[in-house]
Design a protein around this motif. Structure first.
Motif, PDB file in Angstrom:
ATOM      1  N   UNK A 420       0.826  -1.199   0.000  1.00 29.53           N
ATOM      2  CA  UNK A 420       0.000   0.000   0.000  1.00 29.53           C
ATOM      3  C   UNK A 420       0.866   1.257   0.000  1.00 29.53           C
ATOM      4  N   UNK A 421       1.905   1.258   0.845  1.00 29.10           N
ATOM      5  CA  UNK A 421       2.808   2.418   0.886  1.00 29.10           C
ATOM      6  C   UNK A 421       3.596   2.560  -0.414  1.00 29.10           C
ATOM      7  N   UNK A 422       3.916   1.455  -1.057  1.00 27.95           N
ATOM      8  CA  UNK A 422       4.687   1.521  -2.304  1.00 27.95           C
ATOM      9  C   UNK A 422       3.869   2.148  -3.412  1.00 27.95           C
ATOM     10  N   UNK A 423       2.593   1.770  -3.559  1.00 28.06           N
ATOM     11  CA  UNK A 423       1.828   2.347  -4.675  1.00 28.06           C
ATOM     12  C   UNK A 423       1.347   3.760  -4.365  1.00 28.06           C
ATOM     13  N   UNK A 424       1.339   4.140  -3.051  1.00 27.59           N
ATOM     14  CA  UNK A 424       0.988   5.516  -2.705  1.00 27.59           C
ATOM     15  C   UNK A 424       2.196   6.463  -2.754  1.00 27.59           C
ATOM     16  N   UNK A 425       3.383   5.860  -2.779  1.00 25.29           N
ATOM     17  CA  UNK A 425       4.614   6.662  -2.788  1.00 25.29           C
ATOM     18  C   UNK A 425       4.968   7.060  -4.220  1.00 25.29           C
ATOM     19  N   UNK A 426       5.414   8.313  -4.389  1.00 25.65           N
ATOM     20  CA  UNK A 426       5.812   8.772  -5.729  1.00 25.65           C
ATOM     21  C   UNK A 426       7.090   8.102  -6.206  1.00 25.65           C
ATOM     22  N   UNK A 427       7.974   7.794  -5.287  1.00 25.94           N
ATOM     23  CA  UNK A 427       9.251   7.159  -5.652  1.00 25.94           C
ATOM     24  C   UNK A 427       9.108   5.659  -5.426  1.00 25.94           C
ATOM     25  N   UNK A 428       9.021   4.933  -6.515  1.00 28.87           N
ATOM     26  CA  UNK A 428       8.764   3.497  -6.395  1.00 28.87           C
ATOM     27  C   UNK A 428       9.983   2.713  -5.930  1.00 28.87           C
ATOM     28  N   UNK A 429      11.144   3.243  -6.130  1.00 27.32           N
ATOM     29  CA  UNK A 429      12.349   2.501  -5.760  1.00 27.32           C
ATOM     30  C   UNK A 429      12.725   2.659  -4.308  1.00 27.32           C
ATOM     31  N   UNK A 430      12.145   3.682  -3.608  1.00 26.86           N
ATOM     32  CA  UNK A 430      12.480   3.929  -2.213  1.00 26.86           C
ATOM     33  C   UNK A 430      11.187   4.197  -1.446  1.00 26.86           C
ATOM     34  N   UNK A 431      11.176   3.818  -0.155  1.00 31.73           N
ATOM     35  CA  UNK A 431      10.006   4.030   0.677  1.00 31.73           C
ATOM     36  C   UNK A 431      10.470   4.512   2.044  1.00 31.73           C
ATOM     37  N   UNK A 432       9.712   5.466   2.627  1.00 29.95           N
ATOM     38  CA  UNK A 432      10.049   5.999   3.945  1.00 29.95           C
ATOM     39  C   UNK A 432       9.570   5.010   5.006  1.00 29.95           C
ATOM     40  N   UNK A 433      10.491   4.599   5.875  1.00 32.78           N
ATOM     41  CA  UNK A 433      10.154   3.580   6.874  1.00 32.78           C
ATOM     42  C   UNK A 433       9.244   4.120   7.969  1.00 32.78           C
ATOM     43  N   UNK A 434       9.245   5.461   8.213  1.00 37.53           N
ATOM     44  CA  UNK A 434       8.474   6.010   9.337  1.00 37.53           C
ATOM     45  C   UNK A 434       6.969   5.772   9.181  1.00 37.53           C
ATOM     46  N   UNK A 435       6.326   6.234   8.093  1.00 41.32           N
ATOM     47  CA  UNK A 435       4.873   5.965   7.974  1.00 41.32           C
ATOM     48  C   UNK A 435       4.556   4.485   7.816  1.00 41.32           C
ATOM     49  N   UNK A 436       5.475   3.729   7.220  1.00 44.07           N
ATOM     50  CA  UNK A 436       5.243   2.294   7.041  1.00 44.07           C
ATOM     51  C   UNK A 436       5.163   1.603   8.394  1.00 44.07           C
ATOM     52  N   UNK A 437       6.113   1.896   9.295  1.00 37.08           N
ATOM     53  CA  UNK A 437       6.089   1.260  10.614  1.00 37.08           C
ATOM     54  C   UNK A 437       4.939   1.791  11.456  1.00 37.08           C
ATOM     55  N   UNK A 438       4.639   3.092  11.309  1.00 35.62           N
ATOM     56  CA  UNK A 438       3.539   3.674  12.094  1.00 35.62           C
ATOM     57  C   UNK A 438       2.204   2.981  11.763  1.00 35.62           C
ATOM     58  N   UNK A 439       1.956   2.750  10.493  1.00 31.41           N
ATOM     59  CA  UNK A 439       0.709   2.093  10.088  1.00 31.41           C
ATOM     60  C   UNK A 439       0.699   0.636  10.529  1.00 31.41           C
ATOM     61  N   UNK A 440       1.834  -0.046  10.396  1.00 31.70           N
ATOM     62  CA  UNK A 440       1.915  -1.457  10.786  1.00 31.70           C
ATOM     63  C   UNK A 440       1.678  -1.618  12.282  1.00 31.70           C
ATOM     64  N   UNK A 441       2.338  -0.749  13.072  1.00 33.40           N
ATOM     65  CA  UNK A 441       2.193  -0.842  14.535  1.00 33.40           C
ATOM     66  C   UNK A 441       0.760  -0.512  14.955  1.00 33.40           C
ATOM     67  N   UNK A 442       0.184   0.524  14.351  1.00 27.57           N
ATOM     68  CA  UNK A 442      -1.201   0.895  14.698  1.00 27.57           C
ATOM     69  C   UNK A 442      -2.163  -0.245  14.400  1.00 27.57           C
ATOM     70  N   UNK A 443      -1.958  -0.914  13.275  1.00 27.02           N
ATOM     71  CA  UNK A 443      -2.823  -2.022  12.871  1.00 27.02           C
ATOM     72  C   UNK A 443      -2.729  -3.174  13.866  1.00 27.02           C
ATOM     73  N   UNK A 444      -1.506  -3.487  14.323  1.00 29.47           N
ATOM     74  CA  UNK A 444      -1.314  -4.585  15.278  1.00 29.47           C
ATOM     75  C   UNK A 444      -1.865  -4.238  16.654  1.00 29.47           C
ATOM     76  N   UNK A 445      -1.694  -2.969  17.056  1.00 29.01           N
ATOM     77  CA  UNK A 445      -2.188  -2.561  18.367  1.00 29.01           C
ATOM     78  C   UNK A 445      -3.712  -2.583  18.411  1.00 29.01           C
ATOM     79  N   UNK A 446      -4.354  -2.218  17.330  1.00 27.52           N
ATOM     80  CA  UNK A 446      -5.814  -2.237  17.293  1.00 27.52           C
ATOM     81  C   UNK A 446      -6.365  -3.645  17.481  1.00 27.52           C
ATOM     82  N   UNK A 447      -5.609  -4.626  16.965  1.00 32.67           N
ATOM     83  CA  UNK A 447      -6.081  -6.015  17.051  1.00 32.67           C
ATOM     84  C   UNK A 447      -5.597  -6.686  18.326  1.00 32.67           C
ATOM     85  N   UNK A 448      -4.322  -6.464  18.668  1.00 34.98           N
ATOM     86  CA  UNK A 448      -3.716  -7.239  19.749  1.00 34.98           C
ATOM     87  C   UNK A 448      -3.810  -6.616  21.108  1.00 34.98           C
ATOM     88  N   UNK A 449      -4.135  -5.315  21.238  1.00 39.40           N
ATOM     89  CA  UNK A 449      -4.165  -4.673  22.551  1.00 39.40           C
ATOM     90  C   UNK A 449      -5.621  -4.557  23.011  1.00 39.40           C
TER      91      UNK A 449
END
Length: 573
Positions: A420-449
């Protein structure tokens, strides 16, 4: 550094190189001109010295005539002395008659070897035996001239010329003729174009005979460091020295009577005779002027015909390289055809580059769209798989099966987040890890906490641009580590617990992921250790290093990994 580069750039310039080679080409001509200029200067100096000698000879005309006549008379009278030197009365009578006939000399006589003159045109006897000049004459019996002060023989100062007399037995004495200084002063001097500061005569021993400026036997204008006795040459000469008062002077020496009497004239150091004049000085500057004029003309012509047009063409190229603008106005008329051809070739090349870049941009845009579509469809497919698994979880009766399917669903959703982050990102060869981890962690916390768990969650992410190949391993590693933290943390309202997730860039090409959580009492769930195995596997894919710190109340997982653009190898686990 900039100054050295700028200097080197100038030295490599076309103008500097052309001027250098032109200077080399003009070098032979310059050397010839310098040689000719030196020869002209030397000739001018020689002419000046000859002029000084000529003026000296002209200024000493009176002394020359009187002294030469006196020496000629003395040598002629020597033959008479051989006839009458034994007869004192006849000898004196003859000399007296000769002196009255000439009316120039103060005394005419014969000095025998004894030094006692008894045969002369004057009455009485004169003793020369004790005089140093007479002793010198006896030691070297040649013709000579000496100066005598007033009162030595009579009441006036004289210059005495002596000619040796020889008979069959050898040297017997001198014929002496005294010339009063008044006789020299009464002679009208010829008019001179330039008048010396002083004119002196001296004998072969360097004794001053006459001086027209500083008195009879002394002159302050005599050379200071060059004794007059060293100037008794047979040829005229000119030299520079200082006078007795240390004032710079120029001296010209002219023989009056060979090997007997010499004239020396004194001139100021800046005498016009030795001044090269404005033409001679300009002649010395001629080679330099020719060289400078040639370089100026060459530089002007080179700049007008080539350099300024080359610089303009260079500006056009730099402008094209900066913003892809081709020149609207060409170099114009009057430009050499070679440069016009270069500009035409540049414009043609620029147009070809613009067409190729437009095609590449279109092709790249199409590929980006296709890649985004691929990532979008992969994300949709992963979410579809997650939905199917969710249906399977609801139908499953075994808690273990539900737990395993739930963990697989979380991992699939983590992968979906990456795409999802790759197709929303303008630069296909590089991706910013900050929003990627933020979304992943939020998704896990919503389910697991669980609600009301009393767990403090802190997140801190630096901007870290990841290679596409690193995005999935980092996301899955974070998912596994956070799932592990949620599994072992004490989730109840009575205990204050925390989970801390951080991603920091510690160096330009190095980052570290840290997940720390408090530890609570957790019942054994029969875990298989797959999570730890996956964490190590994902860390290997990141080329990272796993560091775990466990205490009684805290569990910390730290993964340090490089951030590079290179493609990393893929491991099969």
């Amino acid at each position: 550094m900039t100054s050295g580069f700028f200097t080197g750039d100038i030295l490599r310039g076309l103008a500097v190189r052309v001027l250098f080679f032109l200077s080399v080409a003009l070098l032979p001509i310059g050397l010839i001109a310098i040689t000719q200029t030196r020869e002209i200067a030397e000739q001018n100096r020689t002419n000046g010295e000859l002029s000084l000698i000529a003026v000296t000879e002209q200024a000493s005309t009176a002394e020359r005539r009187i002294l030469q006549e006196a020496f000629g008379a003395a040598e002629a009278l020597a033959s008479i002395v051989l006839l009458h030197h034994d007869d004192q009365d006849a000898c004196s009578s003859f000399f007296g008659a000769y002196r009255e006939a000439t009316d120039t000399y103060a005394m005419v006589g014969f000095i025998p070897l004894s030094g006692l003159m008894t045969c002369s045109s004057s009455a009485g006897q004169f003793d020369f035996s004790q005089l140093q000049t007479f002793q010198q004459a006896l030691a070297n019996p040649t013709r000579r001239a000496d100066a005598f002060a007033a009162g030595l023989f009579n009441d006036q100062a004289v210059t005495m010329v002596m000619a040796p007399v020889f008979d069959d037995q050898g040297f017997i004495g001198f014929v002496a003729i005294s010339i009063p200084f008044s006789a020299l002063e009464e002679i009208n001097e010829p008019s001179l174009t330039q008048t010396p500061l002083a004119l002196m005569t001296f004998n072969a021993e360097g004794d001053i005979l006459t001086s027209e400026q500083a008195g009879m036997l002394h002159s302050d204008e005599a050379p200071l460091s060059t004794p007059l006795g060293q100037l008794t040459l047979e040829t005229p000469s000119v030299f520079k020295d200082a006078n007795q008062n240390a004032v710079p002077r120029v001296y010209a020496v002219q023989p009056i009577v060979t090997n007997a009497v010499y004239a020396i004239s004194v001139w100021p150091a800046d005498t016009p005779f030795l001044d090269p004049g404005i033409i001679a000085r300009l002649g010395a500057l001629l080679p330099v002027s020719m060289w400078a004029a040639s370089l100026i003309v060459a530089f002007w012509a080179l700049n007008r015909l080539a350099i300024r047009h080359i610089r303009k063409l260079g500006r056009q190229m730099r402008r094209f390289a900066a913003n892809r603008n081709l020149p609207r106005v060409t170099l114009g008329s009057g430009v050499p055809s070679e440069l016009i051809e270069m500009e035409a070739a540049f414009i043609s090349m620029g147009e070809s580059i613009l067409r190729d870049e437009a095609q590449l941009e279109d092709s790249l845009r199409e590929k980006n769209i296709l890649l985004k579509e691929v990532h979008h469809r992969v994300k949709n497919n992963l979410q579809l798989i997650s939905s199917i698994m969710n249906m399977q979880i609801r139908r499953s009766k075994s808690e273990d099966a539900k737990r395993v399917l739930k963990r697989l669903q979380e991992r699939i959703l983590s992968l979906a987040t990456v795409h999802k982050n790759l197709y929303q990102n303008d630069e296909l060869g590089r991706v910013d890890a900050a929003p990627l981890l933020d979304e992943t962690v939020s998704q896990l916390l919503n389910v697991g906490l669980l609600p009301g768990s009393n767990v403090e969650i802190t997140q801190n992410y630096d901007t870290v641009m990841l290679n596409v190949d690193d995005a999935a391993p980092l996301t899955l590693l974070t998912s596994e580590a956070l799932t592990n933290a949620l599994k072992h943390i004490a989730q109840n309202v009575s205990t204050k617990n925390r989970i801390d997730i951080q991603l920091k860039r510690i160096e330009t090409d190095l980052a570290v992921l840290t997940i720390s959580n408090t530890v609570g009492a957790v019942a054994s769930d029969g875990g298989t250790g797959l999570g730890a195995q996956l964490i190590n596997a994902f860390a290997r894919q990141l080329h990272g290093q796993v560091d775990i710190d466990i205490s009684e109340t805290n569990y910390t997982l730290r993964v340090q990994f490089p951030v590079t653009d290179r493609v990393k190898p893929t491991y099969d686990y």
